[in-house]
Enzyme design. Structure first.
Site, short mmCIF file in Angstrom:
data_model
loop_
_atom_site.label_atom_id
_atom_site.label_comp_id
_atom_site.label_asym_id
_atom_site.label_seq_id
_atom_site.Cartn_x
_atom_site.Cartn_y
_atom_site.Cartn_z
CB THR A 1 30.53 45.00 42.73
OG1 THR A 1 30.45 43.59 42.88
CG2 THR A 1 29.14 45.62 42.89
N GLY B 1 31.08 43.42 47.62
CA GLY B 1 31.77 42.42 48.45
C GLY B 1 31.21 41.05 48.19
N GLY C 1 28.44 38.65 48.13
CA GLY C 1 27.00 38.84 48.07
C GLY C 1 26.24 38.08 49.14
#
Lengths: 132, 189
Positions: free
Chosen positions: A1, A52, A54
């Site tokens: 991410t 992290g 989700g």
């Protein structure tokens, strides 16, 4: 991410997040990123981008909670971010970067590390992965 | 009061032993993207434009899990998602299930700016991308050898993985699975 938050000298705030999700996730799974308020949020108080697991971030409405704690409890950005990450979210599941309208920066995580960087108008700059 | 910017390339179980050949390019990417953001803020670009610009750059560099370098689903495909939000107006846009859009964050921005909606997904999002004329590429563009290897490791371990999770040993997998099932935790949320 990946994600980025920014505030200008007039206190205008924005946040953006982008991801491929989790390795080996089920096809069709939606993570926190497109769920506004979970992994991404911005209002007149702060801008937040999370990373992290989700599912944990959605359950805890991580990004919105940081803003809400600032608004309703009057805490600073760092206090609000630390509260959400360390007291309200599954350990090992989340990290976030955030900036406030006054130019404060918070980079909080409860994982081993988080690839992160920040800079402020007063000349402070940081690039880091693990706790200092 | 002054400008400020922060960015991340993912959180997770990043080992302290991360070798320099994997650590240094990622640190350099962070530094590079930070410089882009700082320069943009100094030139009075709006924060909304700055965060889109920086995330686009992060998406284009395959060291992190977004855009090119996105991790793979259990079918070996990419399904990318992104969102963007303006604190002034509370306007926001989001997309998910993308497999060909080069910069998902910019499509999210277009959802915000050019539709009455907040969130488009899968076929509808891909169709919107083509209507808007954003750059698309075959999904193979986004898949890296490193992420094929990571998917195979995750499948061997029968689990989903957060960014940078390290492979675990077979014995650990067995014990972890038994514990997880006993706790009612499927490890997929």
């Amino acid at each position: 991410t990946v994600g980025c938050v920014a505030v200008d000298s007039n206190g205008n705030l924005a946040s953006a997040t982008s991801t491929g999700g989790l390795v080996n996730k089920m096809a069709g799974r939606i993570g926190d990123t497109p769920v506004i308020g979970a992994g991404t949020y911005a209002n007149e108080f702060c801008a937040v981008s999370a990373t992290g697991i989700g599912e944990a971030i959605i359950r805890a409405t991580v990004a919105r909670d940081v803003a809400a704690i600032m608004e309703f409890k009057g805490l600073s950005l760092k206090e609000a971010a630390d509260c959400v990450v360390h007291e309200r979210t599954l350990k090992g599941a989340v990290g976030l970067v955030a900036v406030s309208a006054s130019g404060e920066v918070a980079m909080s995580y409860n994982t081993t590390g988080m690839f992160r960087a920040c800079a402020t108008e007063d000349g402070y700059s940081e690039v880091a992965i693990w706790p200092n | 009061m002054g400008w400020a910017i922060a960015l991340h390339g993912g959180a997770g179980d990043i080992p302290y032993s991360l070798p320099p050949e994997r650590r240094l390019p990622r640190e350099e990417t962070l530094r590079h993207c930070l410089q882009i953001g700082v320069k943009a803020l100094k030139s009075n670009m709006t924060p909304l434009d700055v965060v889109e610009l920086v995330v686009r750059e992060l998406e284009n560099i395959p060291h992190f899990n977004a855009g090119r370098g996105s991790v793979l689903t259990n079918k070996g495909t990419v399904e990318m998602e992104a969102s963007i939000m303006d604190g002034n107006t509370m306007k926001c846009g989001a997309v998910s299930g993308l497999s060909t859009v080069v910069n998902a964050v910019s499509l999210a921005r277009l959802v915000m700016d050019h539709t009455p909606h907040i969130y488009l997904a899968f076929d509808g999002a891909e169709e919107f991308a083509r209507q808007q004329g954003v750059e698309t590429l075959d999904s193979s563009h986004f898949i890296t050898p490193e992420n094929i290897e990571r998917l195979n490791q995750a499948k061997d371990a029968n689990r989903v993985q957060i960014d940078y999770t390290q492979p675990i040993q077979k014995d650990t997998i067995k014990n972890e699975t038994e514990t997880s099932l006993a706790n009612g935790d499927s490890q997929i949320g």
